[in-house]
Design a protein around this motif. Structure first.
Motif, short mmCIF file in Angstrom:
data_model
loop_
_atom_site.label_atom_id
_atom_site.label_comp_id
_atom_site.label_asym_id
_atom_site.label_seq_id
_atom_site.Cartn_x
_atom_site.Cartn_y
_atom_site.Cartn_z
N ILE A 1 -8.28 -6.19 -37.37
CA ILE A 1 -7.71 -6.41 -36.04
C ILE A 1 -8.07 -5.29 -35.28
O ILE A 1 -7.58 -4.06 -35.04
CB ILE A 1 -6.21 -6.51 -36.05
CG1 ILE A 1 -5.60 -7.88 -36.89
CG2 ILE A 1 -5.47 -6.72 -34.68
CD1 ILE A 1 -4.30 -8.09 -37.26
N LYS B 1 -7.67 -4.07 -32.25
CA LYS B 1 -7.18 -4.47 -30.91
C LYS B 1 -5.67 -3.80 -30.94
O LYS B 1 -5.25 -3.83 -31.88
CB LYS B 1 -6.91 -5.95 -30.61
CG LYS B 1 -6.47 -6.22 -29.12
CD LYS B 1 -6.70 -7.77 -28.66
CE LYS B 1 -6.03 -7.91 -27.33
NZ LYS B 1 -6.20 -9.07 -27.10
N VAL B 2 -5.45 -2.95 -29.73
CA VAL B 2 -3.92 -2.14 -29.91
C VAL B 2 -3.16 -3.13 -28.45
O VAL B 2 -4.04 -3.21 -27.63
CB VAL B 2 -4.02 -0.83 -29.79
CG1 VAL B 2 -4.32 -0.39 -31.22
CG2 VAL B 2 -4.99 -0.42 -28.86
N PRO B 3 -2.00 -2.99 -28.44
CA PRO B 3 -1.30 -3.43 -27.33
C PRO B 3 -1.04 -2.42 -26.23
O PRO B 3 -0.21 -2.80 -25.52
CB PRO B 3 -0.09 -4.28 -27.73
CG PRO B 3 0.03 -3.32 -28.82
CD PRO B 3 -1.19 -2.65 -29.52
#
Lengths: 310, 177
Positions: free
Chosen positions: A37, A39-41
């Motif tokens: 994944i 992606k980071v928020p």
């Protein structure tokens, strides 16, 4: 504030600590990009506008990926097909985009200094994605980061920049960046494409490409910026390739291996031959990979505390 | 300032926590320990070492997790410099024990769980903390293992000192004005 600047306009305005901080943060993002994944928020509540008044493949994609992998919302704008052709000014265009609640602007423009001009007139953070023949800071950062990854510390390392130094914003930003990090820089290419007083920036000038290659640990080969040359500065591309193109036999004649870089887009057979660009000494695709991590780091570090509206 | 745990008490508490973990997870075959950066690492290092000693299993999965990019307050405070994340194993289907030094509002743990899920789907996640400030919670997060539970008010601060970093092992409660 982690960085000493609010915008990333040019490398000239960064200090060594800023650059180190960007590299260190990019290390963390590179780790994120290797996960399943990717992606980071982190920036889920900010919106970034990519405003491109000039063509781009890599830089634009790279910025967009960086923004999306930080969780930001992204809007893209390119001058072709916009109201710029109807006569809207730069400030009006950007202010209209900002009125739609955009927090950060990534801009490429054909006029040198355009991002500085904009920074004086708007509140959002601005990242320069290339302005005319002046600076291309994120490219210089990812170039230096890629060298650091290969050779460790840049102090005392020798980097040759070959090609159209006169019209290249990559060259200027690279010179500032490498000098700040303690590397030695030589520029090489035809005398008509090397500015007269470039030595005053603290670089060596070597018109003989072979000698410049013998001297260096890393060669950064640049494209001929035909779109910015308004009068003939060399006879033909064929002749340029003959005297200034980097080819296999040239590299083989060196006593040691050097690292080959190119910011793209490549004109194969002109400034660099395929057997060099695709060789195991080339880190051209590694540069592109690092570009996303570097841009994530820059965007993250500039996204800090903003004055809340209301 | 009040001492919550002195050098000897801290050591006994750590021993108890390690034994409680082993009691529930036996050989640690399907269990991983993950410490939360930056200050949870000192605790997780000690706990992981103790668990290795007790179980005789030297290959326990042990990782470190940085939650900077998962915080819910990125835009309202100064930018933080991230620490390293290092989880050199798959957490898919494993029992994961998250470790942090002080449990306060619960927001760090919320971020840590988000970060953890990005690495895979653990079978179960448990939380171990040294100090549980039980009346300060802003989210419904409770520890499975706590060294000591203390009742504090918001203006107070719990400070954990570690020999490796601060030169002494001690936990103190500080009254801020």
């Amino acid at each position: 504030m982690v960085l000493s600047v609010k915008h990333l306009l040019g490398i000239k305005e960064l200090n060594v600590k800023d650059i180190e901080q960007i590299f260190q943060t990019a290390d963390n993002f590179k780790q994120v990009l290797q996960r399943s994944i990717k992606k980071v928020p982190t920036l889920r509540d900010i919106t970034v506008a990519n405003i491109f008044f000039e063509n781009s493949t890599r830089t634009r994609l790279s910025f967009e990926l960086a923004e999306k992998r930080l969780g930001a919302d992204v809007v893209n704008f390119s001058a072709s097909g916009s109201s710029v052709s109807k006569g809207e000014t730069l400030i009006d265009t950007v202010n209209n985009i900002l009125a739609m609640k955009v927090d950060m602007v990534v801009m490429r423009h054909s006029a040198s200094g355009a991002p500085w001009f904009l920074a004086n007139h708007i509140n959002a953070s601005i990242i320069n994605a290339g302005d005319g023949i002046n600076e291309h800071p994120t490219q210089a950062l990812l170039d230096a980061y890629s060298i650091r990854e290969k050779l460790g510390d840049l102090k005392g390392k020798r980097i040759t920049i070959i090609g159209d130094i006169m019209h290249s914003r990559v060259a200027l930003s690279n010179i500032y960046c490498l000098n700040k990090l303690g590397a030695e820089v030589t520029v090489s290419g035809p005398p008509t494409l090397i500015p007269k007083h470039i030595a005053s920036l603290g670089v060596r000038v070597e018109y003989n490409v072979k000698k410049a290659l013998e001297w260096c640990d890393v060669a950064n080969v640049l494209r001929i910026q035909l779109e910015r040359q308004h009068k003939p500065l060399f006879s033909t591309l064929r002749e340029y390739a003959l005297y200034y193109g980097v080819n296999r036999s040239m590299l083989d004649s060196l006593k040691r291996d050097i690292i080959i870089m190119h910011p793209g887009p490549i004109n194969r057979g002109v400034e660099i031959n395929s057997d060099v660009a695709d060789s195991k000494h080339s880190i051209i695709l590694g540069q592109v990979e690092n570009g996303v991590a570097i841009r994530m780091a820059v965007i993250y570090l500039l996204s800090g505390k903003r004055e809340m509206e209301q | 300032m009040k001492t919550l745990l002195n050098n000897d008490q801290l050591n006994i508490t750590l021993q108890r926590l390690a034994h409680q973990l082993v009691e529930n997870h036996l050989s640690f075959k399907d269990t991983a320990i993950i410490g939360i950066q930056p200050r949870g690492i000192f605790l997780s290092n000690r706990i992981a070492d103790m668990v290795k000693k007790i179980t005789g299993n030297n290959n326990i999965d042990y990782g470190k997790l940085d939650i900077t990019f998962y915080r819910d307050d990125v835009q309202s405070r100064d930018i933080l410099v991230p620490s390293d994340t290092n989880i050199p194993f798959s957490i898919q289907g494993k029992n994961v024990i998250l470790i942090d030094d002080v449990l306060h509002t619960g927001r760090t743990i919320r971020s840590a769980m988000d970060a953890l899920i990005d690495f895979g789907r653990p079978k179960k996640v448990e939380l171990l903390v040294l100090i549980d400030r039980r009346f300060s919670r802003e989210l419904p997060v409770q520890p499975d293992y706590a060294g000591q539970t203390v009742d504090t008010i918001l203006t107070q601060k719990v400070k954990v000192y570690w020999k490796e970093k601060d030169g002494k092992d001690e936990v103190v409660l500080i009254d801020k004005i």
